[in-house]
Design an enzyme around this catalytic site. Structure first.
Site, mmCIF file in Angstrom:
data_model
loop_
_atom_site.group_PDB
_atom_site.id
_atom_site.type_symbol
_atom_site.label_atom_id
_atom_site.label_comp_id
_atom_site.label_asym_id
_atom_site.label_seq_id
_atom_site.Cartn_x
_atom_site.Cartn_y
_atom_site.Cartn_z
ATOM 1 N N PHE A 1 15.207 97.471 -29.621
ATOM 2 C CA PHE A 1 16.153 97.990 -28.844
ATOM 3 C C PHE A 1 17.450 98.263 -29.780
ATOM 4 O O PHE A 1 18.410 98.469 -28.860
ATOM 5 C CB PHE A 1 16.427 97.401 -27.470
ATOM 6 C CG PHE A 1 15.090 97.300 -26.719
ATOM 7 C CD1 PHE A 1 14.460 98.639 -26.216
ATOM 8 C CD2 PHE A 1 14.346 95.978 -26.679
ATOM 9 C CE1 PHE A 1 13.286 98.693 -25.460
ATOM 10 C CE2 PHE A 1 13.109 96.124 -25.899
ATOM 11 C CZ PHE A 1 12.569 97.247 -25.270
ATOM 12 N N ASN B 1 14.956 104.915 -23.865
ATOM 13 C CA ASN B 1 15.822 105.985 -24.739
ATOM 14 C C ASN B 1 15.842 106.988 -23.991
ATOM 15 O O ASN B 1 16.863 108.074 -24.140
ATOM 16 C CB ASN B 1 15.014 106.138 -26.203
ATOM 17 C CG ASN B 1 15.656 105.048 -27.123
ATOM 18 O OD1 ASN B 1 16.288 104.174 -26.790
ATOM 19 N ND2 ASN B 1 15.371 105.491 -28.554
ATOM 20 N N PHE C 1 27.811 104.892 -21.779
ATOM 21 C CA PHE C 1 26.801 105.966 -21.966
ATOM 22 C C PHE C 1 27.142 107.389 -21.126
ATOM 23 O O PHE C 1 26.372 108.157 -20.858
ATOM 24 C CB PHE C 1 25.416 105.709 -21.992
ATOM 25 C CG PHE C 1 24.776 105.572 -23.398
ATOM 26 C CD1 PHE C 1 25.130 104.464 -24.072
ATOM 27 C CD2 PHE C 1 23.942 106.461 -23.823
ATOM 28 C CE1 PHE C 1 24.846 104.125 -25.332
ATOM 29 C CE2 PHE C 1 23.696 106.204 -25.369
ATOM 30 C CZ PHE C 1 23.937 104.853 -25.996
ATOM 31 N N LEU C 2 28.627 107.424 -20.743
ATOM 32 C CA LEU C 2 29.022 108.528 -19.877
ATOM 33 C C LEU C 2 30.172 109.258 -20.780
ATOM 34 O O LEU C 2 31.311 109.851 -20.212
ATOM 35 C CB LEU C 2 29.627 107.933 -18.676
ATOM 36 C CG LEU C 2 28.605 107.569 -17.352
ATOM 37 C CD1 LEU C 2 29.362 107.147 -16.102
ATOM 38 C CD2 LEU C 2 27.775 108.614 -17.269
ATOM 39 N N GLY D 1 22.644 112.638 -31.127
ATOM 40 C CA GLY D 1 21.738 112.838 -32.320
ATOM 41 C C GLY D 1 21.400 111.632 -32.771
ATOM 42 O O GLY D 1 21.152 110.753 -32.275
ATOM 43 N N CYS E 1 16.880 108.745 -33.491
ATOM 44 C CA CYS E 1 16.007 108.045 -32.377
ATOM 45 C C CYS E 1 16.046 108.818 -31.149
ATOM 46 O O CYS E 1 14.761 109.246 -30.742
ATOM 47 C CB CYS E 1 16.629 106.557 -31.959
ATOM 48 S SG CYS E 1 16.546 105.573 -33.466
#
Ligand code: UGA
Length: 418
Positions: A132, A191, A232-233, A240, A243
């Protein structure tokens, strides 16, 4: 693994890579990794070789860390490196050896590999232990992971992996023991969730732009809700790298094979939203230059798919730079670390290592990868005399007031135009 105290041999088929690593250098940019490499080579716990036979006969546990890129011309993953490495390893495995898959694979792969290994090396066993770590945080994520997940078929395999990860388990890192398919799915589910989170906020950015609202404030406001969380906002040019894009596509392809295509139909939209950010950025750039790129001086800040990495695989920044170049723009690209890799992928773009030089003469600047040093730029000191001068901040990280005060027009994705 060497840092945790094990004796480790790294094997690769590329002699050049092995030589670089053996001499204590890292063949890519990853903060903190050179120090760990030096320390463990010096301590005699870590070495590198191209000889699989020599390495394999010395080891009890064999981590398979090869890539599973997207197949060319299809969405599915190319598993040739996984199958190839295990096939090559099989004849050298000792009794009781454990082959631990780290690669991101379609669900069902571990079972297939176990079947294959049962024929060629019946005394060995397979386990699946998804990885991870994030590029740019590889060392920290490895030594302080959020969780460890192992898919096993025997007590023996579980015990070996508990021994391997004992230092981390002792620190309180959650250790989840499960079956093969669950372990494989945990990775692609994680993911897919991350990709969905990014595309969700980018979809909101599209609506904000249409409604005259500000996505950065919206993201901050919803992020205070602990059920949503503020990571992650970051809206902008989208995801890109090697992964997220290929993993969601391979996941859709695999779900289709399993008859569960409909369950993942939303990931197609996640992919579309993501790609739309690149197209939208190009159209904002075109609008800034009154409809033509031909002969116009455009400077792109950033080539890596994200900061703290020199990885340009499926880099949104490079995709935008190439699109503008192909439409006739004079594109100059700057990146603190990724220029050599970028030049291999797009040799026809112009690359400059000096950011001041890269910005001189720019009519339009595109901020596409949010390296911290771009926030430190003083727009008043940029020597470009072009009038008007435009900035498109496709990562929403620069200060609009600062740039506007220095005579630049400022546009961002999902933010009011003035
Ligand atoms: C990703 C996952 O985060 C790791 O957990 C996983 O182990 C790894 O893939 C993998 O499968 O090997 P990585 O590809 O290194 O890690 O990069 P991320 O930090 O996830 O960023 C991916 C992309 O999303 C970047 O292009 C980044 O710019 C973009 N991003 C990220 C956003 O556009 N907005 C955000 O808020 C966050």
């Amino acid at each position: 693994m060497a840092e945790l105290g094990f004796e480790v041999i790294g094997v690769d088929i590329d002699p050049a890579k092995v030589e670089i690593l053996q001499s204590g250098r890292v063949p890519f940019y990853e903060p903190g990794l050179p120090e760990v490499l030096h320390r463990n080579i010096a301590a005699g716990r870590l070495r590198f070789t191209t000889s699989l036979a020599e390495a394999a006969t010395a080891a009890d546990i064999h981590f398979i860390c090869v890539g599973t890129p997207q197949q060319s011309g299809a969405n599915a993953a190319d598993l040739s490196q996984v199958f190839g490495s295990i096939q090559a390893l099989a004849p050298h495995l000792r009794t009781g050896a454990l082959v631990v898959g780290k690669s991101t694979v379609p669900v069902g792969t571990a079972a297939l590999l176990a079947e294959q290994l049962a024929l060629t090396a019946p005394a060995a066993e397979v386990a699946w232990n998804p990885e991870f770590l994030r590029e740019g945080f590889a060392v920290t994520d490895t030594l302080h992971p959020d969780r460890l997940v192992v898919g096993v078929r025997s007590q023996h395999a579980e015990e070996l992996l508990r021994q391997v990860y004992a230092p981390l388990i002792d620190q309180g890192v959650p250790f989840l023991v499960t079956d093969f398919p669950t372990a494989e799915l945990v990775k692609v589910a994680a993911n897919s969730f991350l990709a969905t989170k990014i595309s969700f906020i980018n979809a909101m950015a599209e609506v904000c732009e249409a409604a005259g609202a500000d996505i950065t404030q919206l993201a901050e406001a919803i992020g205070y809700d602990p059920r949503i969380g503020n990571q992650f906002l970051a809206a902008g040019l989208g995801f890109g790298g090697g992964c997220l894009p290929k993993d969601i596509r391979a996941f859709m392809a695999r779900a289709g094979e399993l008859g569960a295509e409909e369950a993942l139909a939303f990931l197609r939209e996640v992919d579309q939203i993501n790609l739309r950010q690149r197209a939208h950025t190009v159209s904002l750039a075109l609008a800034a230059l009154d409809g033509s790129f031909a002969g116009r001086n455009v400077t792109v800040l950033g080539a890596a798919f994200k900061p703290d990495s020199d990885d340009v695989r499926d880099s949104p920044a490079l995709a935008v730079a190439a699109a503008i170049h192909n439409a006739g723009g004079n594109v100059v690209v700057h990146d603190p670390k990724a220029l050599a890799n970028a030049a291999r992928v797009y040799p026809t773009l112009t690359y400059l290592e000096d950011v001041t030089e890269a910005l001189a003469g720019a009519e339009l600047v595109l901020h596409l990868t949010e390296w911290p040093e771009y926030r430190e730029l003083d727009p008043a000191k940029i020597t470009s005399t072009a009038k008007p001068r435009h900035l498109i901040d496709a990562r929403n990280r620069l200060d609009p007031q600062l740039w506007r005060a220095a005579g630049w027009t400022y546009r961002a994705l999902g933010r009011p135009t003035a």
